[in-house]
Design a protein around this motif. Structure first.
Motif, short mmCIF file in Angstrom:
data_model
loop_
_atom_site.label_atom_id
_atom_site.label_comp_id
_atom_site.label_asym_id
_atom_site.label_seq_id
_atom_site.Cartn_x
_atom_site.Cartn_y
_atom_site.Cartn_z
N THR A 18 126.30 81.06 66.78
CA THR A 18 127.17 82.12 67.29
C THR A 18 127.99 82.74 66.18
O THR A 18 128.50 82.04 65.30
N LEU A 19 128.13 84.06 66.24
CA LEU A 19 129.03 84.80 65.37
C LEU A 19 130.05 85.48 66.27
O LEU A 19 129.67 86.23 67.19
N ASN A 30 141.63 90.94 62.52
CA ASN A 30 140.34 90.34 62.89
C ASN A 30 140.05 89.08 62.08
O ASN A 30 140.42 88.99 60.91
N VAL A 31 139.37 88.15 62.72
CA VAL A 31 138.84 86.96 62.05
C VAL A 31 137.39 86.78 62.50
O VAL A 31 137.09 86.87 63.70
N LEU A 32 136.49 86.58 61.57
CA LEU A 32 135.08 86.37 61.88
C LEU A 32 134.75 84.89 61.74
O LEU A 32 134.99 84.29 60.69
N GLU A 33 134.18 84.33 62.79
CA GLU A 33 133.84 82.90 62.81
C GLU A 33 132.34 82.70 63.02
O GLU A 33 131.71 83.38 63.84
N ALA A 34 131.76 81.77 62.27
CA ALA A 34 130.39 81.34 62.47
C ALA A 34 130.40 79.92 63.03
O ALA A 34 131.17 79.07 62.57
N SER A 35 129.60 79.67 64.05
CA SER A 35 129.61 78.34 64.66
C SER A 35 128.21 77.95 65.09
O SER A 35 127.33 78.79 65.29
N VAL A 36 128.02 76.64 65.22
CA VAL A 36 126.76 76.11 65.74
C VAL A 36 127.09 75.07 66.80
O VAL A 36 127.99 74.23 66.61
#
Length: 221
Positions: free
Chosen positions: A98-99, A121-127
């Protein structure tokens, strides 16, 4: 999210199951009403909130794109907490990648898609990973206002499913913006249980880092 920088979530609900349940193809809309907005162990807005959501799941491939928001009913100081998040999730077997763009306007700092160091804004990458009743999540902030690249890990486990009730336990840990004071090291920030029946959920949440407890009621529509 702390925004001053809140860094809400992609499964987009308290103790969300990390994408463990397949979503129907096509459009989906809904909304939650919560007694307070607590995310990863921290209360945002100090108010009941309305949280709408909109998503689309592509037929055949299962990729989900969506938007989620939280709008505080009462003011905190002289502002009402507002958050609008955009996300895309790609499922790969038991995993989901997910982004998420977390957008939290504060005062004059309100330009959408401003990923500068002092933007909203903050951009997060997750699994996420799910297996039977177990869910795991690992996330890191990769762009935007959080220049320290805060990390968060979480495990959930559904331990009860009977008579229409389901119950999950959660434990989560994070660093940097997730912890209070001068301690930037990894700390447990989110523990508790969540009990659901039909469209209603009640969650007890304790943050060992801040030593604060929350009892949250949510109705989903």
């Amino acid at each position: 999210m702390k925004k001053s920088v809140k860094i809400a979530s992609l499964a987009i609900a308290l103790f969300a199951g990390l994408g463990s349940t397949a979503q129907a193809e096509g459009f989906k809309i809904g909304a939650d009403v919560v007694s307070s907005y607590v995310w990863r162990g921290t209360d945002y807005g100090d108010s009941p909130a309305i949280q709408p959501n909109l998503s689309y799941t592509f037929p055949g491939i299962g990729i989900v794109v969506g938007a989620w928001g939280s709008y505080a009913i009462a003011e905190d100081g002289d502002e009402r907490y507002k958050e609008v998040d955009l996300y895309v999730t790609v499922p790969v077997g038991p995993f989901s990648f997910t982004l998420t763009d977390y957008y939290i306007p504060v005062g004059d700092n309100s330009d959408s898609f401003d990923f500068s160091d002092d933007g909203p804004n903050v951009l997060e990458a997750s699994v996420g990973y799910s297996y039977k009743n177990l869910g795991l999540l690992a996330a890191i902030n990769i762009a935007g206002a959080d220049t320290d690249n805060a990390k968060y890990c979480e495990a959930t486990y559904k331990f009860y499913d009977k008579d229409g009730f389901t119950a999950k336990a959660v434990v989560g840990a994070g660093d940097e913006t997730y912890v209070e004071g001068d301690n930037d090291n990894f700390s447990v920030v989110n523990t508790g249980i969540s009990v659901s029946k039909d469209r209603f959920t009640a969650s007890y949440i304790y943050n060992p880092d801040s030593e604060k407890s929350h009892l949250v009621f949510m109705a989903s529509f």
